[in-house]
Design an enzyme around this catalytic site. Structure first.
Site, PDB file in Angstrom:
ATOM      1  N   GLY A  52      14.423 -12.938 -17.784  1.00  0.00           N
ATOM      2  CA  GLY A  52      15.018 -13.547 -16.718  1.00  0.00           C
ATOM      3  C   GLY A  52      16.158 -12.913 -16.629  1.00  0.00           C
ATOM      4  O   GLY A  52      17.147 -13.063 -17.696  1.00  0.00           O
ATOM      5  N   ARG A  94      16.509  -3.395 -21.097  1.00  0.00           N
ATOM      6  CA  ARG A  94      15.700  -3.544 -20.037  1.00  0.00           C
ATOM      7  C   ARG A  94      16.302  -2.919 -18.784  1.00  0.00           C
ATOM      8  O   ARG A  94      17.348  -3.104 -18.678  1.00  0.00           O
ATOM      9  CB  ARG A  94      15.226  -4.873 -19.948  1.00  0.00           C
ATOM     10  CG  ARG A  94      14.436  -5.464 -20.829  1.00  0.00           C
ATOM     11  CD  ARG A  94      13.867  -7.037 -20.820  1.00  0.00           C
ATOM     12  NE  ARG A  94      12.514  -6.993 -19.949  1.00  0.00           N
ATOM     13  CZ  ARG A  94      11.909  -7.854 -19.223  1.00  0.00           C
ATOM     14  NH1 ARG A  94      12.558  -9.251 -19.299  1.00  0.00           N
ATOM     15  NH2 ARG A  94      10.798  -7.760 -18.508  1.00  0.00           N
ATOM     16  N   GLN A 197       4.374 -16.315 -17.704  1.00  0.00           N
ATOM     17  CA  GLN A 197       5.803 -16.933 -17.483  1.00  0.00           C
ATOM     18  C   GLN A 197       5.727 -18.255 -16.754  1.00  0.00           C
ATOM     19  O   GLN A 197       6.348 -19.535 -17.219  1.00  0.00           O
ATOM     20  CB  GLN A 197       6.880 -16.299 -17.112  1.00  0.00           C
ATOM     21  CG  GLN A 197       7.343 -15.086 -17.891  1.00  0.00           C
ATOM     22  CD  GLN A 197       6.593 -13.923 -17.437  1.00  0.00           C
ATOM     23  OE1 GLN A 197       5.555 -13.926 -17.184  1.00  0.00           O
ATOM     24  NE2 GLN A 197       7.456 -12.699 -17.612  1.00  0.00           N
ATOM     25  N   ASP A 238      15.100  -9.889  -9.857  1.00  0.00           N
ATOM     26  CA  ASP A 238      16.102  -9.051 -10.634  1.00  0.00           C
ATOM     27  C   ASP A 238      17.088  -8.360 -10.106  1.00  0.00           C
ATOM     28  O   ASP A 238      17.787  -8.062 -10.846  1.00  0.00           O
ATOM     29  CB  ASP A 238      15.006  -8.378 -11.611  1.00  0.00           C
ATOM     30  CG  ASP A 238      14.241  -8.965 -12.724  1.00  0.00           C
ATOM     31  OD1 ASP A 238      13.412  -9.891 -12.252  1.00  0.00           O
ATOM     32  OD2 ASP A 238      14.689  -8.897 -13.666  1.00  0.00           O
ATOM     33  N   ASN A 248      11.403  -8.021  -8.161  1.00  0.00           N
ATOM     34  CA  ASN A 248      11.262  -9.212  -8.929  1.00  0.00           C
ATOM     35  C   ASN A 248       9.831  -9.022  -9.535  1.00  0.00           C
ATOM     36  O   ASN A 248       9.059  -7.873  -9.482  1.00  0.00           O
ATOM     37  CB  ASN A 248      10.949 -10.433  -7.905  1.00  0.00           C
ATOM     38  CG  ASN A 248      11.162 -11.921  -8.736  1.00  0.00           C
ATOM     39  OD1 ASN A 248      12.036 -11.813  -9.800  1.00  0.00           O
ATOM     40  ND2 ASN A 248      10.134 -12.745  -8.572  1.00  0.00           N
ATOM     41  N   LYS A 249       9.473 -10.061 -10.310  1.00  0.00           N
ATOM     42  CA  LYS A 249       8.291  -9.901 -11.200  1.00  0.00           C
ATOM     43  C   LYS A 249       7.043  -9.380 -10.473  1.00  0.00           C
ATOM     44  O   LYS A 249       6.842  -9.685  -9.340  1.00  0.00           O
ATOM     45  CB  LYS A 249       7.852 -11.233 -11.684  1.00  0.00           C
ATOM     46  CG  LYS A 249       6.426 -11.489 -12.560  1.00  0.00           C
ATOM     47  CD  LYS A 249       6.522 -10.614 -13.634  1.00  0.00           C
ATOM     48  CE  LYS A 249       8.022 -10.574 -14.457  1.00  0.00           C
ATOM     49  NZ  LYS A 249       8.013  -9.384 -15.393  1.00  0.00           N
TER      50      LYS A 249
HETATM   51  O1  MRU Z   1       9.933 -10.215 -17.101  1.00  0.00           O
HETATM   52  P1  MRU Z   1      10.708 -11.302 -16.996  1.00  0.00           P
HETATM   53  O2  MRU Z   1      10.162 -12.608 -17.376  1.00  0.00           O
HETATM   54  O3  MRU Z   1      12.460 -11.064 -17.419  1.00  0.00           O
HETATM   55  O4  MRU Z   1      10.795 -11.391 -15.392  1.00  0.00           O
HETATM   56  C1  MRU Z   1      11.883 -12.362 -14.746  1.00  0.00           C
HETATM   57  C2  MRU Z   1      11.456 -12.588 -13.260  1.00  0.00           C
HETATM   58  O5  MRU Z   1      11.010 -11.542 -12.825  1.00  0.00           O
HETATM   59  C3  MRU Z   1      12.261 -13.644 -12.503  1.00  0.00           C
HETATM   60  O6  MRU Z   1      11.815 -14.068 -11.481  1.00  0.00           O
HETATM   61  C4  MRU Z   1      13.835 -13.149 -12.372  1.00  0.00           C
HETATM   62  O7  MRU Z   1      14.294 -12.665 -13.528  1.00  0.00           O
HETATM   63  C5  MRU Z   1      14.793 -13.895 -11.684  1.00  0.00           C
HETATM   64  S1  MRU Z   1      15.245 -15.192 -12.971  1.00  0.00           S
HETATM   65  C6  MRU Z   1      16.178 -16.333 -12.258  1.00  0.00           C
END
Ligand code: MRU
Length: 352
Positions: A52, A94, A197, A238, A248-249
Site C-alpha cells: 500500500g 518497489r 488484497q 499509488d 493503481n492496482k
Molecule cells: O501491491 P499493493 O498491495 O501495494 O497495491 C496497493 C494498491 O494498489 C493500493 O490501492 C494503493 O497503494 C493505495 S493504498 C492507500
C-alpha cells in the site's frame, strides 16, 4: 463509530526497532516481525510484508531511523554516506508508488538538517509523517463521504485501508466515514488477484469494524454494475500524475472503463503525498512487474498448467478522463485534468 486505528498497529516503532504486521499471513494468522536494519525493511517492502503506497512510505521512513541508529554506532566516521546508501536501497524496493520516494525525500532533508541527536530527530520526523497520514485519511474520509448519497452501494478494490496507510485508510477511510454517516446500503470488495488484497485484507478490516462486506470475484464487477446494484467504485492510488492519470492496482483501469459504460461513478481517494506533479502523465510511470509465480500459483499451490507463462504487472494506468472525483485531504477535484490539478496544488502553495 469505526475506531479501527486503535484495533491493530500494522506499523509500529518499538524499543526493539520497527514492528510490522506480516500482511502475507492475514487473515489466517496475526504475526508481527521485528526489523533491525534498513536492508531488512527494504526486503519486507519488496516481499509484501507491508504494502500500500502510504504504508510503504511510512515504513521506509522508520527504516531510515534504523539506518541512522546502526551506522552512527558502527561507522561514526562515514555514517551519513552509509545512511544515504540505505535510502537508495529503500527507494528501489518497489518502483511505482510515489509515496515511497516522497517519504524518503522528507527523511533525507531531515537528515541533512539534523543536529546533535540525529536518531531522535529522524524518529520524530518519521512519527510525524505517520501521524499526518492518519489525519489526512480522516479528512479525506469526510470529503469522500460527502459525495455519497444515502442508500448508495459501493465497490472497492485491492486494499486501501488501515493496512495500506498509517491508519484508517484512503478508499476504506471514505467507506468507513460514509458507513458511520449511515449512508451505505452495501459494500462490495473485489478479491484482487493475484495477491488477494481484497479478499484477505479489505474483508478482514471491514469484518473487524462490523461493516458488512460482500466479496466478489474480480470478473463479476461489470455484471454487478449491469444489474444496477452499484453507484460508486472507490479506490486508492499509488501515484496521480500531473494530468490526473491514476496509477493503481492492476484491474483499476478495467473497473473505470466498466464504470463509465454503466454510469457508475469512479472515486479515487489519495493524499497529497500521492500526487506527482513532476510526472506529466501516467504512461511515463514505471509499472512494477512481479514474478510470474504469483499468477501461476495461489497460496503456494500451482493452479496453472505446467509450462504456461504468465504476465504479472502490479499496477495499471487509469486515464484521468475516467475519474469522476479525486478526493484529497484538502478537498475534491471533480473530473480532474492537468489544469484543475495545477490550480489545486497552486492554491495550496505546492506547485512544481
Ligand atoms: O501491491 P499493493 O498491495 O501495494 O497495491 C496497493 C494498491 O494498489 C493500493 O490501492 C494503493 O497503494 C493505495 S493504498 C492507500
Amino acid at each position: 463509530m469505526t475506531e479501527n486505528i486503535a484495533a491493530f498497529e500494522a506499523i509500529e516503532w518499538t524499543a526493539a526497532g520497527l514492528r510490522l504486521l506480516d500482511q502475507r499471513r492475514l487473515p489466517g494468522e496475526e504475526v508481527y516481525l521485528d526489523l533491525g536494519d534498513a536492508a531488512a525493511v527494504a526486503v519486507a517492502i519488496r516481499d509484501m510484508v507491508v504494502r500500500g503506497a502510504p504504508a510503504i512510505g511510512i515504513t521506509a521512513a522508520y527504516g531510515v531511523v534504523l539506518s541512522v541508529q546502526q551506522h552512527l554506532e558502527q561507522s561514526p566516521a562515514d555514517w551519513r554516506m552509509r545512511v544515504n546508501r540505505d535510502i537508495e536501497l529503500l527507494a528501489a524496493a518497489r518502483p511505482t508508488a510515489v509515496n515511497l520516494v516522497w517519504a524518503l525525500e522528507r527523511m533525507r532533508k531531515c537528515l541533512a538538517a539534523a543536529g546533535d541527536e540525529p536518531v531522535r530527530e529522524l524518529l520524530e520526523e518519521a512519527a510525524r509523517l505517520h501521524r499526518e497520514d492518519i489525519s489526512a485519511n480522516r479528512r479525506m474520509g469526510v470529503h469522500g463521504a460527502n459525495l455519497i448519497n444515502k442508500g448508495d452501494s459501493v465497490l472497492t478494490y485491492c486494499n486501501a485501508g488501515s493496512l495500506a496507510t498509517g491508519g484508517y485508510g484512503t478508499a476504506l477511510g471514505v467507506i468507513r466515514s460514509a458507513w458511520d454517516a449511515g449512508k451505505l446500503e452495501k459494500v462490495f470488495a473485489c478479491e484482487t488477484r493475484p495477491w488477494l488484497q481484497g479478499a484477505r485484507l479489505t474483508a478482514w478490516e471491514l469484518v473487524r469494524d462490523d461493516i458488512p462486506v460482500t466479496l466478489i470475484t474480480d470478473n463479476s464487477a461489470a455484471f454487478l454494475m449491469q444489474g444496477k446494484q452499484l453507484q460508486w467504485v472507490i479506490t486508492g492510488a499509488d501515484r496521480v500524475a500531473a494530468n490526473g492519470d491514476v496509477i493503481n492496482k492492476i484491474g483499476t483501469y478495467q473497473l473505470a472503463v466498466a464504470c463509465r459504460y454503466h454510469g457508475v461513478k469512479m472515486m479515487v481517494a489519495a493524499p497529497l503525498s500521492t500526487l506527482d506533479m513532476a510526472m506529466p502523465c501516467g504512461q511515463q510511470v514505471t509499472i512494477e512487474e512481479r514474478p510470474a509465480a504469483e499468477v501461476l500459483s495461489l497460496a503456494g499451490h500451482a493452479v496453472a498448467a505446467a509450462g504456461a507463462a504468465a504476465w504479472n504487472p502490479a499496477f495499471d494506468v487509469t486515464p484521468a478522463a475516467l475519474v469522476d472525483s479525486l478526493v484529497t485531504e484538502e478537498g475534491v477535484i471533480s473530473a480532474p485534468d492537468r489544469e484543475k490539478l495545477g490550480e489545486f496544488v497552486g492554491a495550496l502553495g505546492l506547485a512544481g
